[in-house]
Write a protein that holds these residues in place. Structure first.
Motif, mmCIF file in Angstrom:
data_model
loop_
_atom_site.group_PDB
_atom_site.id
_atom_site.type_symbol
_atom_site.label_atom_id
_atom_site.label_comp_id
_atom_site.label_asym_id
_atom_site.label_seq_id
_atom_site.Cartn_x
_atom_site.Cartn_y
_atom_site.Cartn_z
ATOM 1 N N PRO A 10 50.954 0.612 53.949
ATOM 2 C CA PRO A 10 49.979 1.281 54.831
ATOM 3 C C PRO A 10 50.397 2.683 55.235
ATOM 4 O O PRO A 10 49.543 3.549 55.432
ATOM 5 C CB PRO A 10 49.911 0.342 56.047
ATOM 6 N N PHE A 11 51.697 2.926 55.370
ATOM 7 C CA PHE A 11 52.135 4.261 55.772
ATOM 8 C C PHE A 11 51.751 5.307 54.731
ATOM 9 O O PHE A 11 51.269 6.392 55.062
ATOM 10 C CB PHE A 11 53.648 4.278 55.993
ATOM 11 N N GLY A 12 51.967 5.001 53.455
ATOM 12 C CA GLY A 12 51.626 5.941 52.393
ATOM 13 C C GLY A 12 50.137 6.199 52.320
ATOM 14 O O GLY A 12 49.692 7.341 52.114
ATOM 15 N N ALA B 78 46.774 -1.854 61.181
ATOM 16 C CA ALA B 78 47.289 -2.902 62.062
ATOM 17 C C ALA B 78 48.516 -3.590 61.472
ATOM 18 O O ALA B 78 49.373 -4.084 62.211
ATOM 19 C CB ALA B 78 46.196 -3.930 62.346
ATOM 20 N N THR B 79 48.602 -3.605 60.149
ATOM 21 C CA THR B 79 49.771 -4.234 59.519
ATOM 22 C C THR B 79 51.057 -3.450 59.777
ATOM 23 O O THR B 79 52.148 -3.984 59.590
ATOM 24 C CB THR B 79 49.554 -4.372 58.009
ATOM 25 N N LEU B 80 50.916 -2.180 60.195
ATOM 26 C CA LEU B 80 52.113 -1.411 60.538
ATOM 27 C C LEU B 80 52.837 -1.982 61.749
ATOM 28 O O LEU B 80 54.040 -1.765 61.924
ATOM 29 C CB LEU B 80 51.739 0.048 60.816
ATOM 30 N N MET B 81 52.112 -2.689 62.597
ATOM 31 C CA MET B 81 52.714 -3.246 63.802
ATOM 32 C C MET B 81 53.444 -4.553 63.545
ATOM 33 O O MET B 81 54.124 -5.070 64.428
ATOM 34 C CB MET B 81 51.637 -3.445 64.876
ATOM 35 N N LEU B 82 53.286 -5.108 62.351
ATOM 36 C CA LEU B 82 53.953 -6.363 62.027
ATOM 37 C C LEU B 82 55.389 -6.096 61.604
ATOM 38 O O LEU B 82 55.639 -5.301 60.702
ATOM 39 C CB LEU B 82 53.220 -7.084 60.903
ATOM 40 N N PRO B 83 56.371 -6.737 62.226
ATOM 41 C CA PRO B 83 57.755 -6.574 61.765
ATOM 42 C C PRO B 83 57.953 -7.218 60.401
ATOM 43 O O PRO B 83 57.208 -8.129 60.000
ATOM 44 C CB PRO B 83 58.573 -7.289 62.844
ATOM 45 N N VAL B 84 58.957 -6.745 59.694
ATOM 46 C CA VAL B 84 59.220 -7.252 58.344
ATOM 47 C C VAL B 84 59.517 -8.743 58.364
ATOM 48 O O VAL B 84 59.161 -9.476 57.439
ATOM 49 C CB VAL B 84 60.390 -6.468 57.717
ATOM 50 N N SER B 85 60.166 -9.212 59.416
ATOM 51 C CA SER B 85 60.546 -10.624 59.489
ATOM 52 C C SER B 85 59.339 -11.554 59.515
ATOM 53 O O SER B 85 59.437 -12.717 59.111
ATOM 54 C CB SER B 85 61.402 -10.858 60.739
ATOM 55 N N VAL B 86 58.177 -11.049 59.974
ATOM 56 C CA VAL B 86 56.980 -11.890 60.030
ATOM 57 C C VAL B 86 56.451 -12.186 58.635
ATOM 58 O O VAL B 86 56.028 -13.304 58.336
ATOM 59 C CB VAL B 86 55.900 -11.214 60.900
ATOM 60 N N ALA C 137 38.243 -1.897 57.360
ATOM 61 C CA ALA C 137 39.330 -2.165 56.410
ATOM 62 C C ALA C 137 40.520 -1.242 56.667
ATOM 63 O O ALA C 137 41.682 -1.674 56.613
ATOM 64 C CB ALA C 137 38.827 -1.999 54.978
ATOM 65 N N PHE C 138 40.235 0.015 56.975
ATOM 66 C CA PHE C 138 41.329 0.936 57.247
ATOM 67 C C PHE C 138 42.032 0.583 58.565
ATOM 68 O O PHE C 138 43.253 0.684 58.666
ATOM 69 C CB PHE C 138 40.801 2.372 57.309
ATOM 70 N N GLY C 139 41.270 0.174 59.567
ATOM 71 C CA GLY C 139 41.885 -0.272 60.810
ATOM 72 C C GLY C 139 42.750 -1.498 60.616
ATOM 73 O O GLY C 139 43.837 -1.610 61.208
ATOM 74 N N LEU C 140 42.296 -2.429 59.776
ATOM 75 C CA LEU C 140 43.103 -3.614 59.474
ATOM 76 C C LEU C 140 44.370 -3.234 58.736
ATOM 77 O O LEU C 140 45.451 -3.803 58.979
ATOM 78 C CB LEU C 140 42.280 -4.603 58.645
ATOM 79 N N LEU C 141 44.256 -2.255 57.849
ATOM 80 C CA LEU C 141 45.433 -1.788 57.120
ATOM 81 C C LEU C 141 46.458 -1.181 58.076
ATOM 82 O O LEU C 141 47.658 -1.461 57.980
ATOM 83 C CB LEU C 141 45.012 -0.747 56.076
ATOM 84 N N LEU D 218 45.313 6.472 45.324
ATOM 85 C CA LEU D 218 43.979 5.971 44.977
ATOM 86 C C LEU D 218 43.307 5.337 46.192
ATOM 87 O O LEU D 218 42.118 5.571 46.455
ATOM 88 C CB LEU D 218 44.084 4.957 43.841
ATOM 89 N N ALA D 219 44.062 4.538 46.939
ATOM 90 C CA ALA D 219 43.501 3.918 48.137
ATOM 91 C C ALA D 219 43.159 4.968 49.185
ATOM 92 O O ALA D 219 42.122 4.874 49.864
ATOM 93 C CB ALA D 219 44.493 2.903 48.701
ATOM 94 N N ALA D 220 44.010 5.974 49.329
ATOM 95 C CA ALA D 220 43.749 7.033 50.309
ATOM 96 C C ALA D 220 42.486 7.809 49.959
ATOM 97 O O ALA D 220 41.699 8.171 50.842
ATOM 98 C CB ALA D 220 44.946 7.976 50.379
ATOM 99 N N PHE D 221 42.280 8.071 48.674
ATOM 100 C CA PHE D 221 41.065 8.767 48.249
ATOM 101 C C PHE D 221 39.827 7.943 48.567
ATOM 102 O O PHE D 221 38.804 8.473 49.031
ATOM 103 C CB PHE D 221 41.143 9.053 46.753
ATOM 104 N N ALA D 222 39.919 6.634 48.352
ATOM 105 C CA ALA D 222 38.777 5.766 48.655
ATOM 106 C C ALA D 222 38.477 5.747 50.147
ATOM 107 O O ALA D 222 37.320 5.848 50.567
ATOM 108 C CB ALA D 222 39.052 4.350 48.149
ATOM 109 N N PHE D 223 39.507 5.631 50.974
ATOM 110 C CA PHE D 223 39.300 5.584 52.417
ATOM 111 C C PHE D 223 38.847 6.932 52.978
ATOM 112 O O PHE D 223 38.188 6.981 54.022
ATOM 113 C CB PHE D 223 40.583 5.155 53.126
ATOM 114 N N ALA D 224 39.191 8.018 52.318
ATOM 115 C CA ALA D 224 38.871 9.341 52.849
ATOM 116 C C ALA D 224 37.528 9.871 52.371
ATOM 117 O O ALA D 224 36.796 10.509 53.145
ATOM 118 C CB ALA D 224 39.970 10.336 52.465
ATOM 119 N N LYS D 225 37.178 9.630 51.105
ATOM 120 C CA LYS D 225 36.027 10.326 50.532
ATOM 121 C C LYS D 225 34.958 9.411 49.925
ATOM 122 O O LYS D 225 33.879 9.908 49.584
ATOM 123 C CB LYS D 225 36.518 11.282 49.437
#
Length: 281
Positions: free
Chosen positions: A156-158, A119-127, A113-117, A97-104
């Motif tokens: 964010p990956f999905g 960016a969270t991929l760069m955060l390690p789990v420990s943070v 918002a998508f860039g911020l999403l 659902l989120a991917a559809f919103a960001f794409a279409k």
């Protein structure tokens, strides 16, 4: 590609390249399979510390019998299956659902918002581990199924993976559905969703495997024995004062079964989805 063309290409390859390629493949298989084979052999031996022998007295199924007869271990396996299945279904549903919103769907701040999403991929789990635990504790989710499931929903990956596929869907297909009077959700359900089954299957495999093998978050959330998953149970059942290596190996082999069944059942979608993603860029 025709079979004749494939044979012609094989003939053009130097013998050294073919030998090196196959040797590398054999080495990779051995490196990946050897630990699993050793664990499998240890799980059916009476003692992992005894010398290796093919004598009948050194082989036993008692480890698996004891495992299946332990209600606590069966509860751990059930918890892993339940949590993995629910997280997988909910994650795929939210991400598509989120991917559809960001794409279409154009809306203010979509790119930011998508860039911020991403960016969270760069955060390690420990943070994010401590803040997430504090929030779960404040909401009284500790030692509950909700605490194991809710924080793992979506990722964010999905969203990124599915968005890349949805971007390739022609807008003319959705415009035709809108001309016929379809609502936005009907367009998503009837046009977009059927075309995303392959990447959704790939994402489902990734999510289920990640949650089945997850250790740190279930270790924090599951404070009672009844709420533990199979990974946490294996780690905590072998302590300084109680060591059952044979039982641990049998439990490890038992925990591999769902992963093997999942891949065998969905490998067609997995391979097609990966290849399609590679060709689409």
């Amino acid at each position: 590609m025709s079979e004749a063309l494939r044979r012609r290409r094989r003939r053009r390859q130097p013998l050294g390249v073919l030998v090196g390629t196959h040797a590398g493949a054999v080495v990779a298989v051995l490196l990946c399979a050897t630990p699993i084979v050793l664990v499998a052999l240890a799980s059916v031996r009476s003692s992992v510390f005894s010398d290796f022998s093919l004598a009948a007295e050194n082989w036993t199924t008692a480890n698996y019998t004891a495992l299946l007869g332990d209600p606590l271990v069966l509860r751990w396996i059930l918890n892993s299956l339940l949590v993995g299945a629910l997280v997988t279904v909910l994650t795929v549903a939210v991400d598509v659902l989120a991917a559809f919103a960001f794409a279409k769907l154009p809306f203010p701040g979509r790119s930011a918002a998508f860039g911020l999403l991403l960016a969270t991929l760069m955060l390690p789990v420990s943070v994010t581990l401590l803040p997430t635990y504090l929030i779960a504790n404040r909401l009284h989710l500790v030692d509950s199924y909700a605490g194991l499931i809710v924080p793992a929903i979506a990722g964010p990956f999905g969203v990124y993976l599915l968005r890349q596929f949805i971007l390739k869907i022609p807008d003319s297909l959705m415009d035709a559905a809108r001309i016929d009077g379809a609502s936005q959700f009907r367009v998503f359900r009837s046009v977009v969703l059927p075309l995303c089954l392959q990447p959704m299957a790939v994402l489902a495999i990734f999510v289920f495997v990640a949650n089945w093998n997850s250790f740190l978050w279930p270790l924090l959330m599951a404070q009672s024995d009844d709420m533990k998953t199979i990974t946490v149970g294996m780690a905590t059942s072998n302590t300084q004062f109680s060591q059952n290596v044979n039982g641990i190996t049998a439990m490890a082999m038992f925990s591999l079964l769902p992963m093997a069944i999942l891949f065998l059942a969905f490998q067609r979608y997995f391979i097609r989805g990966v290849l399609a993603g590679a060709f689409r860029g």
